[in-house]
Design a protein around this motif. Structure first.
Motif, PDB file in Angstrom:
ATOM      1  N   UNK A   1       0.858  -1.185   0.000  1.00  0.00           N
ATOM      2  CA  UNK A   1       0.000   0.000   0.000  1.00  0.00           C
ATOM      3  C   UNK A   1       0.892   1.232   0.000  1.00  0.00           C
ATOM      4  N   UNK A   2       0.358   2.335  -0.475  1.00  0.00           N
ATOM      5  CA  UNK A   2       1.142   3.558  -0.609  1.00  0.00           C
ATOM      6  C   UNK A   2       0.505   4.663   0.219  1.00  0.00           C
ATOM      7  N   UNK A   3       1.247   5.126   1.217  1.00  0.00           N
ATOM      8  CA  UNK A   3       0.704   6.165   2.089  1.00  0.00           C
ATOM      9  C   UNK A   3       1.517   6.316   3.346  1.00  0.00           C
ATOM     10  N   UNK A   4       0.831   6.283   4.498  1.00  0.00           N
ATOM     11  CA  UNK A   4       1.454   6.539   5.797  1.00  0.00           C
ATOM     12  C   UNK A   4       1.006   5.468   6.793  1.00  0.00           C
ATOM     13  N   UNK A   5       1.897   5.128   7.709  1.00  0.00           N
ATOM     14  CA  UNK A   5       1.524   4.187   8.771  1.00  0.00           C
ATOM     15  C   UNK A   5       0.882   4.953   9.922  1.00  0.00           C
ATOM     16  N   UNK A   6      -0.239   4.435  10.424  1.00  0.00           N
ATOM     17  CA  UNK A   6      -0.965   5.065  11.528  1.00  0.00           C
ATOM     18  C   UNK A   6      -1.098   4.067  12.663  1.00  0.00           C
ATOM     19  N   UNK A   7      -0.707   4.479  13.855  1.00  0.00           N
ATOM     20  CA  UNK A   7      -0.874   3.633  15.037  1.00  0.00           C
ATOM     21  C   UNK A   7      -2.089   4.132  15.808  1.00  0.00           C
TER      22      UNK A   7
END
Length: 463
Positions: A317-323
């Protein structure tokens, strides 16, 4: 000039008693959320952010009134609660009397323009939204509705609003974009660019050749694709070289009248030039068989990165990691957006510490998936006073570890952690977390913050 709420909203109209009372009553969920927004402490972060920005810019609190903060916050929450575009949001608020009541907009007043709401969202930024989320949690704690006994932590990918990246596509987009920007400079008369050669048509022909080569799937087609990549990279390098010459001439010709406009255009050209240079470097590294670190996947969302989570349908996937850290009620106590794909075990402990700091409590039980396991993490969390820490160990387990993970409380917390998957799925399906319709790390953080805030308010309305 800052306006907290509409003064005209509380004023009745002579014709209002003749209309059915149901028209002015929002649904029960919105009514409960409105009660939270009406708490002055909830909107205080936006007030502080406004005055801080005004002080930094040397402005006074005077002049034309802004959109009332109560109206602004309610409209943005409606957008994320119902996953609406800004234009459709304003059209819906204009047509629905109950939504006007929720947003404190008098029936005789004009609904704010969609562009104004969009600009205010980006102007307040992620910090104000984060503080408002804290204020909502504090409001629930004051009403004794916030539980802090259990915490579960998980990570997900917030996808960027970009097309699937390919080397040929990125090179073509870069050549075309820089050509258009230089043409814009020529039309505005900001620099002499008579010698600039636009390679967009050549790049488009090579892109079509690459598409034909991919369809054939033969060894000869692979060689042609490699030659296409080399040709596109050469065109990109020549475009960057010509753009550097344009920028040099432009800096020399900057005049005092209109300096701000010229500097804005200069910055845009410089950013795309640097990004295209990085993409070209990536292509040469790939052709040389070298590993590419910190790969750029978009010219327009430069902080987005490829993230592999091991999904069958979406390997990358292309984007940002969110915790995401939630309690037993499903309320999001803490979230953080990261550039790239840091290891889950690295972001786990900071998320737990941040959740404890926001609530002021030490959780009795904690659950996470095996990706966040490490012996050090487990020891640190137990040292914080958390009695039950449920993180399944990766790899081979000895007899003692198997017995430890077969305990009743450990298996119960494993089932409790599974609720994270449902909560993240709901956030992506309803609250706009699945694909962010904006670009840039700062704006993505703002979008994600509003998404979690809207989700928390909906959950709070059901408590």
């Amino acid at each position: 000039m800052l306006v907290r709420d509409s003064r005209k909203y509380a004023q009745g109209q002579l014709w209002m008693p003749f209309l059915p009372e149901e028209l002015f009553q929002p649904d029960p969920e919105l009514a409960k959320i409105a009660a939270i927004l009406d708490d002055p402490a909830t909107l205080e972060p936006f007030v502080e952010r406004y005055f801080k920005a005004a002080a930094e810019a040397g402005l006074k609190n005077s002049g034309r009134p802004t959109v009332p903060l109560r109206t602004f916050a309610a409209m943005v929450l409606l957008k994320f609660m119902y996953d609406l575009p800004y234009r459709e949001l304003c059209a819906q608020v204009k047509d629905r009397i109950s939504w006007r009541v929720f947003c404190h907009i008098p029936i005789t007043a004009k609904v704010p323009d969609y562009s104004t709401i969009c600009k205010l969202v980006h102007r307040f930024g992620p910090e104000a939204v984060e503080e408002m989320n804290k204020a909502v949690l504090a409001h629930l704690a004051g009403k004794k509705k916030l539980k802090t006994g259990k915490l579960k932590v998980d990570t997900t990918v917030t996808e960027s609003d970009i097309a699937y990246p390919t080397d040929t596509g990125l090179l073509y987009q870069g050549v075309r974009k820089l050509g258009r920007l230089v043409k814009k400079l020529r039309e505005k008369g900001l620099a002499k660019v008579e010698s600039f050669v636009d390679h967009t048509r050549k790049a488009k022909k090579l892109l079509r050749e690459a598409t034909r080569s991919l369809r054939e799937r033969t060894g000869e087609a692979g060689n042609r694709l490699r030659s296409v990549l080399v040709g596109l990279a050469a065109l990109a390098e020549d475009t960057v070289r010509q753009t550097e010459e344009v920028l040099r001439r432009m800096e020399e010709s900057l005049a005092q009248d209109g300096k701000r406009v010229k500097e804005a255009i200069l910055q845009e050209v410089t950013v795309f030039q640097e990004t295209l240079t990085r993409v070209t470097t990536q292509v040469w590294q790939r052709l040389a068989g070298k590993k590419i670190d910190d790969r750029v996947v978009s010219l327009f969302d430069r902080e987005a990165r490829p993230i592999a989570k091991g999904k069958a349908g979406k390997p990358v996937e292309f984007g940002y990691k969110t915790v995401v850290a939630t309690n037993e009620q499903g309320l999001v106590l803490h979230h953080e957006v990261y550039i790239g794909n840091p290891a889950d075990e690295e972001v786990f402990v900071p998320a737990v510490l941040a959740a404890q700091e926001k609530t002021g409590k030490v959780f009795a039980e904690l659950a996470a998936d095996r990706g966040m396991y490490s012996a050090e993490n487990e020891a640190v969390l137990k040292g914080l006073g958390i009695s039950h820490v449920c993180i399944p160990k990766r790899g081979k387990k000895d007899e003692a570890r198997r017995a430890y993970e077969q305990q009743a409380w450990f298996r119960r917390l494993c089932r409790f952690r599974a609720a994270c998957e449902a909560e993240i799925s709901r956030l992506k399906r309803r609250f706009g977390l699945g694909r962010v319709r904006t670009r840039g790390y700062h704006r993505v953080k703002t979008w994600v913050g509003w998404s979690f805030l809207a989700y928390n308010l909906v959950v709070a309305a059901g408590l």
